[in-house]
Design a protein around this motif. Sequence first.
Motif, mmCIF file in Angstrom:
data_model
loop_
_atom_site.group_PDB
_atom_site.id
_atom_site.type_symbol
_atom_site.label_atom_id
_atom_site.label_comp_id
_atom_site.label_asym_id
_atom_site.label_seq_id
_atom_site.Cartn_x
_atom_site.Cartn_y
_atom_site.Cartn_z
ATOM 1 N N HIS B 45 7.437 4.648 22.773
ATOM 2 C CA HIS B 45 7.492 3.376 21.814
ATOM 3 C C HIS B 45 8.510 4.192 21.210
ATOM 4 O O HIS B 45 8.512 5.345 20.892
ATOM 5 C CB HIS B 45 5.806 2.804 21.995
ATOM 6 C CG HIS B 45 5.189 3.046 22.321
ATOM 7 N ND1 HIS B 45 4.767 1.122 22.474
ATOM 8 C CD2 HIS B 45 4.499 2.886 23.722
ATOM 9 C CE1 HIS B 45 4.369 0.522 23.266
ATOM 10 N NE2 HIS B 45 3.503 1.985 24.033
ATOM 11 N N THR B 46 8.730 3.645 20.376
ATOM 12 C CA THR B 46 9.136 3.949 18.805
ATOM 13 C C THR B 46 8.200 3.735 17.875
ATOM 14 O O THR B 46 7.155 3.931 18.501
ATOM 15 C CB THR B 46 10.301 3.157 18.282
ATOM 16 O OG1 THR B 46 9.692 2.180 18.151
ATOM 17 C CG2 THR B 46 11.210 4.021 18.843
ATOM 18 N N SER B 47 8.134 4.989 17.341
ATOM 19 C CA SER B 47 7.116 5.369 15.144
ATOM 20 C C SER B 47 6.871 3.770 15.687
ATOM 21 O O SER B 47 7.553 2.645 15.365
ATOM 22 C CB SER B 47 7.719 6.080 14.540
ATOM 23 O OG SER B 47 7.768 7.809 15.267
ATOM 24 N N LEU B 48 5.060 3.686 15.362
ATOM 25 C CA LEU B 48 4.305 2.640 14.289
ATOM 26 C C LEU B 48 4.656 1.239 15.467
ATOM 27 O O LEU B 48 4.709 0.158 14.386
ATOM 28 C CB LEU B 48 4.814 1.885 13.021
ATOM 29 C CG LEU B 48 4.137 3.309 12.134
ATOM 30 C CD1 LEU B 48 5.017 2.829 10.955
ATOM 31 C CD2 LEU B 48 3.187 2.414 11.920
ATOM 32 N N TYR B 315 5.527 9.434 3.684
ATOM 33 C CA TYR B 315 5.616 9.256 5.481
ATOM 34 C C TYR B 315 3.900 9.661 6.402
ATOM 35 O O TYR B 315 4.128 8.751 6.562
ATOM 36 C CB TYR B 315 6.829 10.811 5.861
ATOM 37 C CG TYR B 315 6.752 11.395 7.005
ATOM 38 C CD1 TYR B 315 7.290 10.508 7.904
ATOM 39 C CD2 TYR B 315 6.004 12.308 7.864
ATOM 40 C CE1 TYR B 315 7.800 10.477 9.785
ATOM 41 C CE2 TYR B 315 5.876 12.259 9.175
ATOM 42 C CZ TYR B 315 6.545 11.606 10.120
ATOM 43 O OH TYR B 315 6.835 12.093 10.856
ATOM 44 N N VAL B 316 3.729 9.904 5.888
ATOM 45 C CA VAL B 316 2.118 10.572 6.171
ATOM 46 C C VAL B 316 1.326 8.973 6.447
ATOM 47 O O VAL B 316 0.819 8.359 6.820
ATOM 48 C CB VAL B 316 1.313 11.494 5.685
ATOM 49 C CG1 VAL B 316 -0.345 11.389 6.458
ATOM 50 C CG2 VAL B 316 1.862 13.135 5.829
ATOM 51 N N ARG B 317 1.270 8.775 4.539
ATOM 52 C CA ARG B 317 0.741 6.924 4.502
ATOM 53 C C ARG B 317 0.901 5.919 5.837
ATOM 54 O O ARG B 317 0.422 5.083 6.086
ATOM 55 C CB ARG B 317 0.776 6.804 3.141
ATOM 56 C CG ARG B 317 -0.570 7.860 2.504
ATOM 57 C CD ARG B 317 -0.940 7.719 1.025
ATOM 58 N NE ARG B 317 -0.744 7.655 0.108
ATOM 59 C CZ ARG B 317 -0.406 6.926 -0.999
ATOM 60 N NH1 ARG B 317 -0.794 6.043 -1.093
ATOM 61 N NH2 ARG B 317 0.700 7.626 -2.890
ATOM 62 N N ALA B 318 2.476 6.276 6.131
ATOM 63 C CA ALA B 318 3.224 5.141 6.480
ATOM 64 C C ALA B 318 2.487 4.978 7.954
ATOM 65 O O ALA B 318 1.673 3.067 8.577
ATOM 66 C CB ALA B 318 4.303 5.319 6.305
ATOM 67 N N PHE B 340 3.928 -4.650 11.114
ATOM 68 C CA PHE B 340 4.974 -5.585 11.075
ATOM 69 C C PHE B 340 5.319 -5.705 8.925
ATOM 70 O O PHE B 340 5.974 -5.558 8.752
ATOM 71 C CB PHE B 340 4.577 -7.202 10.981
ATOM 72 C CG PHE B 340 5.012 -7.567 12.907
ATOM 73 C CD1 PHE B 340 3.968 -6.593 13.494
ATOM 74 C CD2 PHE B 340 5.422 -8.511 12.865
ATOM 75 C CE1 PHE B 340 3.917 -6.761 14.916
ATOM 76 C CE2 PHE B 340 5.670 -8.129 14.551
ATOM 77 C CZ PHE B 340 4.832 -7.784 15.168
ATOM 78 N N PHE B 341 4.267 -4.939 8.689
ATOM 79 C CA PHE B 341 4.471 -4.563 7.165
ATOM 80 C C PHE B 341 4.290 -3.419 6.549
ATOM 81 O O PHE B 341 3.277 -3.228 5.980
ATOM 82 C CB PHE B 341 3.672 -5.925 6.284
ATOM 83 C CG PHE B 341 3.362 -7.285 7.548
ATOM 84 C CD1 PHE B 341 4.589 -8.212 7.249
ATOM 85 C CD2 PHE B 341 2.661 -7.550 7.168
ATOM 86 C CE1 PHE B 341 4.935 -9.450 7.857
ATOM 87 C CE2 PHE B 341 2.364 -9.168 8.101
ATOM 88 C CZ PHE B 341 3.674 -9.634 8.626
ATOM 89 N N ILE B 342 5.318 -2.844 6.730
ATOM 90 C CA ILE B 342 5.205 -1.309 6.918
ATOM 91 C C ILE B 342 6.525 -1.301 5.739
ATOM 92 O O ILE B 342 7.077 -1.775 5.043
ATOM 93 C CB ILE B 342 5.090 -0.817 7.978
ATOM 94 C CG1 ILE B 342 7.099 -0.813 8.286
ATOM 95 C CG2 ILE B 342 4.342 -1.005 8.260
ATOM 96 C CD1 ILE B 342 6.824 0.081 9.629
ATOM 97 N N TYR B 343 6.578 0.138 4.947
ATOM 98 C CA TYR B 343 7.539 0.479 4.234
ATOM 99 C C TYR B 343 8.706 -0.292 3.873
ATOM 100 O O TYR B 343 9.304 -0.579 3.422
ATOM 101 C CB TYR B 343 7.651 1.781 4.186
ATOM 102 C CG TYR B 343 6.286 3.129 3.708
ATOM 103 C CD1 TYR B 343 5.630 2.212 2.273
ATOM 104 C CD2 TYR B 343 6.388 3.915 4.514
ATOM 105 C CE1 TYR B 343 5.447 3.154 1.578
ATOM 106 C CE2 TYR B 343 5.292 4.407 3.785
ATOM 107 C CZ TYR B 343 3.988 4.307 2.629
ATOM 108 O OH TYR B 343 3.406 4.869 2.421
#
Lengths: 381, 427
Positions: B45-48, B315-318, B340-343
């Motif tokens: 996977h890629t992150s998130l 970065y951590v909070r993301a 789907f709704f991140i930074y």
Amino acid sequence: MELSIKKPFFTPKDLSWHERAKWWKDKGKRVLGYLCSDFPEEIVYAGGILPIRILGSNEAISEAYKYSINPYSCYVTRSILDIALKGELSDFDGLAITTTCDACGLDIYWRMEDQVKGSFPFLYLLPRPSISKTESSHKFFRVELFRFKESLEEFLQEEIPKSSLAHAIKVYNQNRSLLREIYDLRGEGFISGVDAASAVFSSMGNPKDESNLLLSRMIEEAKVREPKSSAAPRIHLSGSVLFNLELFELIEDLGGTVVSDDLCVGSRYFWDPVSTDRDPLEALATRYLDKEPACPCMNTESKVEDRLNFILMMLERYKADAVVFCLHKYCDTHQLDYQILAEELEEREIPFLVHIIEQNIGTAQLRTKLEALFEIINGRG
Amino acid sequence: MAEEKKYKTGKAKKTLSVDVLKYVSKYYIEANRAKKKGSKPICYHTSLDPIEIDYAMGIIPMLPENFAAICGALQIAPDLIEVAEQRGCPSDLCSYFKNHFGYMEGGKDLPSMKDAFDMNLIVLPDPDIVCSLRNICRLHPIWMRQVARFYNVPAFTMDAPQLHPKTSLSKIDDHYIEFGVSQLKDYISFLEKHTGRKFDMERLSETVALSDRLSKIFEEIYELRKVTPCPVGGEDLNSLVFFLVTEAGSQEAVDVAQGILDEVKDKVRRREGALPEGTEEAHRVSFVGIPPWHDMATAFTYMQKYGATSVDEIYVRAFSGFAGRMDPSHPLESLVRKYFFIYPTTTEQALRLINIEDITGYGIDGFICWNLTTCRLISTLIARLKAMYDLFNIPYVTCDADQVDPRQYNVEQVRNRLDAFFENLEE
């Protein structure tokens, strides 16, 4: 002002952004800028507004560096911001941006909102999915196109009827068809690579109905000419935005000719028509999601294979000898796709070269690379 | 015997007792064991990405980005990146990608790799399938497509479209949620088809509940960091990202996080800060960007001499989501809201709110912007944030560097910049 293909209205050398917009506005009409070949201009045209493609330029950046702009984004992004910050878009009534890449699609929108605020009475970000060819992505994009049309209507204070949309699609399809014909004539030696590229550049800034008249005239004139028969290396250009025709001219200066491309300022702009047998917005959603050649920013399952097949089709259709990739520094998507495309071309023993550009095309270095490529092509007989 | 390292950089001094590398090693060992036995499929996977679905289906998610961060920390990324560049990768391309590409393209057999991996037992097992949700950057899905091509395995891509600027996170339009849910269902069908495993919605509800619990624990930790002195600094929090990014949906991550939360609470009770004993907390900063895994000492420990600590990291909070709590009774919708709704896909307004919270809630004196020259997204985000800091006249310092590649890294220059920044803050 008389428009002509030979001295195209849109070529940056001829008129500033400001002058281009002013010319149209003096007729009592509105102008809207857009950034990318994946923007559904038809909706804007249907609203009686002139859409003008803003490409950026190879002029040195002066204003944008006074602000906190990303130095690690492509020159296209930085240049467009600079043009706006210098006030060159001040006559534009609006700016609409499709979400394609992270820099052009998004960063510019926020910057325009933050730093050029008030310059555009109408500033719009059009969210487009990066997945195509699925029912869910089409459905999503239809909603967004409808929302865009509604916002434009609110700005215009008048409705854009379905009939106007259908008419816009017809005019735009005619433009696409004429440009294809010009590409075919170029392939047969009736039109030079530079002139065919001028025709596309010109179409991105002129009112399409007027542009169609110019293109028709160009085709008529070309057809009565003797085709140029030459053994010059025939080049397919691959990449995104070029600010001007310098690269086409360089290739011709060196004895080659550009016969096809998959550039954002070339076939990616016009190749696929919009379907006329369904609801206009639905047809536009399908065209601007599924169109070929696809934008490297798309993540559709078969995107790279489709891009490769499109290039191979163009090589065959226009009997091109080699591919020249001209990619912008910091353009990750093009550079990543390139790795796969290069592998595939190598496997098929198709000659190619890659050249990274930034503010300028780097003529001196590119000249040497092209000369070496032409030697390979000529050596093959 | 291992060769002497070419690039001498440093490890940060941590204050929490948890040994993250132990858990990372365990995770990789178990994944390799499963791969060998064929007991569980491996999905890259890629992150998130919504890995809660993988956990619900008994699939092991592996993240080459996490692997790249480890390679960065172990100082072996440059060798892999050099392999990638020799294979034609441009030097300005994402160094996480190049690290993995170099690994695939023969780097895993380099002697320096063998030494490092034997020492830490961290070997990336080959994938059976790959997936990427495009919610962070445009490069992610293309990366996974290249992996799929290299290993000749099936790939699946999802897309999180940019939120319309008029949309707020508290009222996301239905067509966004529908588009997300539809893609998650397609992902589940893809997994069923290629792994032969059956999907069970109840099991997904359980993993979503665990994921939500993990996020909630982290949010409690973030809250406790608002206390003065801050009980735990960025040097610790950044390494904990492993649990959020790789183990969201597992019981182990919840258990570890609970232990960390208890420890942090205890530190708050004892008024024990992240700074060394006897150092008073003089400055509170926020760290923006992916940290330099190869030199966490400069990024986090160096500031201690000014009595400064990083109390918040965007970065951590993301990784714990910020579009509200997850609801296990609606697992798919919850995953859409989380992933789907991140930074990068959210609105400017939301980004501003987070930063305003930084300034007001955490009592931040300034921002350290770790600008990544090879990351279009972080460099764009930082440029946007800096424009915002300028607008509100908030102090910040920019360090142009990389997250894993120390080759162009000038530690003295970075430290000089940090010196100037903290000296200005003191004035």
